[in-house]
Design a protein around this motif. Structure first.
Motif, PDB file in Angstrom:
ATOM      1  N   ASN A   1      21.946  14.699 -34.740  1.00  0.00           N
ATOM      2  CA  ASN A   1      21.552  14.803 -36.234  1.00  0.00           C
ATOM      3  C   ASN A   1      21.374  13.449 -36.404  1.00  0.00           C
ATOM      4  N   LEU A   2      20.143  13.015 -36.516  1.00  0.00           N
ATOM      5  CA  LEU A   2      19.833  11.558 -36.810  1.00  0.00           C
ATOM      6  C   LEU A   2      19.178  11.403 -38.150  1.00  0.00           C
ATOM      7  N   ALA A   3      19.701  10.682 -39.026  1.00  0.00           N
ATOM      8  CA  ALA A   3      19.157  10.512 -40.540  1.00  0.00           C
ATOM      9  C   ALA A   3      19.098  11.946 -41.264  1.00  0.00           C
ATOM     10  N   GLY A   4      19.909  12.882 -41.016  1.00  0.00           N
ATOM     11  CA  GLY A   4      19.780  14.315 -41.696  1.00  0.00           C
ATOM     12  C   GLY A   4      18.945  15.166 -41.035  1.00  0.00           C
ATOM     13  N   HIS A   5      18.321  14.900 -39.866  1.00  0.00           N
ATOM     14  CA  HIS A   5      17.465  15.687 -39.125  1.00  0.00           C
ATOM     15  C   HIS A   5      17.812  15.846 -37.746  1.00  0.00           C
ATOM     16  N   ALA A   6      17.813  17.117 -37.318  1.00  0.00           N
ATOM     17  CA  ALA A   6      18.076  17.526 -35.935  1.00  0.00           C
ATOM     18  C   ALA A   6      17.061  17.138 -34.896  1.00  0.00           C
ATOM     19  N   THR A   7      17.640  16.448 -34.016  1.00  0.00           N
ATOM     20  CA  THR A   7      16.897  15.987 -32.941  1.00  0.00           C
ATOM     21  C   THR A   7      17.539  16.224 -31.638  1.00  0.00           C
ATOM     22  N   SER A   8      16.404  16.487 -30.697  1.00  0.00           N
ATOM     23  CA  SER A   8      16.612  17.006 -29.346  1.00  0.00           C
ATOM     24  C   SER A   8      16.210  15.756 -28.291  1.00  0.00           C
ATOM     25  N   LEU A   9      17.314  15.370 -27.559  1.00  0.00           N
ATOM     26  CA  LEU A   9      17.007  14.267 -26.705  1.00  0.00           C
ATOM     27  C   LEU A   9      17.418  14.385 -25.267  1.00  0.00           C
ATOM     28  N   ALA A  10      16.292  14.344 -24.291  1.00  0.00           N
ATOM     29  CA  ALA A  10      16.673  14.531 -23.188  1.00  0.00           C
ATOM     30  C   ALA A  10      16.603  13.504 -22.003  1.00  0.00           C
ATOM     31  N   LEU A  11      17.866  13.095 -21.409  1.00  0.00           N
ATOM     32  CA  LEU A  11      18.229  12.173 -20.578  1.00  0.00           C
ATOM     33  C   LEU A  11      18.753  12.516 -19.395  1.00  0.00           C
ATOM     34  N   GLU A  12      18.643  11.591 -18.307  1.00  0.00           N
ATOM     35  CA  GLU A  12      19.327  11.655 -17.145  1.00  0.00           C
ATOM     36  C   GLU A  12      20.745  11.593 -17.376  1.00  0.00           C
ATOM     37  N   PRO A  13      21.687  12.472 -16.651  1.00  0.00           N
ATOM     38  CA  PRO A  13      23.090  12.224 -16.766  1.00  0.00           C
ATOM     39  C   PRO A  13      23.793  10.772 -16.815  1.00  0.00           C
ATOM     40  N   GLU A  14      22.973  10.086 -15.908  1.00  0.00           N
ATOM     41  CA  GLU A  14      23.518   8.490 -15.725  1.00  0.00           C
ATOM     42  C   GLU A  14      23.423   7.730 -16.990  1.00  0.00           C
ATOM     43  N   PHE A  15      22.482   7.992 -17.687  1.00  0.00           N
ATOM     44  CA  PHE A  15      22.046   7.481 -18.935  1.00  0.00           C
ATOM     45  C   PHE A  15      22.937   7.840 -20.298  1.00  0.00           C
ATOM     46  N   TRP A  16      23.274   9.138 -20.078  1.00  0.00           N
ATOM     47  CA  TRP A  16      24.314   9.752 -20.971  1.00  0.00           C
ATOM     48  C   TRP A  16      25.472   9.106 -20.866  1.00  0.00           C
ATOM     49  N   THR A  17      25.838   8.979 -19.425  1.00  0.00           N
ATOM     50  CA  THR A  17      27.358   8.330 -19.004  1.00  0.00           C
ATOM     51  C   THR A  17      27.337   7.053 -19.606  1.00  0.00           C
ATOM     52  N   ALA A  18      26.163   6.361 -19.308  1.00  0.00           N
ATOM     53  CA  ALA A  18      26.142   4.684 -19.825  1.00  0.00           C
ATOM     54  C   ALA A  18      26.273   4.714 -21.392  1.00  0.00           C
ATOM     55  N   LEU A  19      25.305   5.495 -22.180  1.00  0.00           N
ATOM     56  CA  LEU A  19      25.561   5.560 -23.564  1.00  0.00           C
ATOM     57  C   LEU A  19      26.836   5.823 -24.157  1.00  0.00           C
ATOM     58  N   GLU A  20      27.505   6.710 -23.683  1.00  0.00           N
ATOM     59  CA  GLU A  20      28.825   7.441 -23.990  1.00  0.00           C
ATOM     60  C   GLU A  20      29.703   6.099 -23.874  1.00  0.00           C
ATOM     61  N   ALA A  21      29.771   5.418 -22.662  1.00  0.00           N
ATOM     62  CA  ALA A  21      30.576   4.008 -22.582  1.00  0.00           C
ATOM     63  C   ALA A  21      30.387   3.035 -23.408  1.00  0.00           C
ATOM     64  N   LEU A  22      29.038   2.747 -23.761  1.00  0.00           N
ATOM     65  CA  LEU A  22      28.663   1.754 -24.803  1.00  0.00           C
ATOM     66  C   LEU A  22      29.166   2.291 -26.200  1.00  0.00           C
ATOM     67  N   ALA A  23      29.154   3.625 -26.535  1.00  0.00           N
ATOM     68  CA  ALA A  23      29.510   4.064 -28.005  1.00  0.00           C
ATOM     69  C   ALA A  23      31.056   3.911 -28.046  1.00  0.00           C
ATOM     70  N   ALA A  24      31.872   4.090 -26.822  1.00  0.00           N
ATOM     71  CA  ALA A  24      33.261   3.893 -26.959  1.00  0.00           C
ATOM     72  C   ALA A  24      33.638   2.564 -26.778  1.00  0.00           C
ATOM     73  N   ALA A  25      32.822   1.564 -26.205  1.00  0.00           N
ATOM     74  CA  ALA A  25      33.275   0.261 -26.280  1.00  0.00           C
ATOM     75  C   ALA A  25      33.063  -0.282 -27.770  1.00  0.00           C
TER      76      ALA A  25
END
Length: 67
Positions: free
Chosen positions: A9-33
């Motif tokens: 949910n971005l700015a009140g709108h539902a959005t779908s985002l498709a990425l490779e699993p490695e990018f999701w892992t990197a983004l999750e780590a960045l968010a956690a950091a």
């Protein structure tokens, strides 16, 4: 490699985002950091991406975080 699709949910709108699993892992780590939820991180990326597609902007953010 298959893409993993997530719904956010971005700015009140539902959005779908498709990425490779490695990018999701990197983004999750960045968010956690940064002490953010993944959706908040993607919202920040979305706000600053200009004309770049959201998926591309997320990949670039993940790569910049690694470097």
């Amino acid at each position: 490699m298959t893409l993993r699709k997530r719904s956010l949910n971005l700015a009140g709108h539902a959005t779908s985002l498709a990425l490779e699993p490695e990018f999701w892992t990197a983004l999750e780590a960045l968010a956690a950091a940064r002490g953010l939820r993944l959706a908040a991180l993607v919202a920040e990326i979305d706000a600053g991406r200009g004309d770049r597609p959201l998926a591309s902007a997320c990949r670039v953010a993940a790569l910049q975080a690694k470097g």
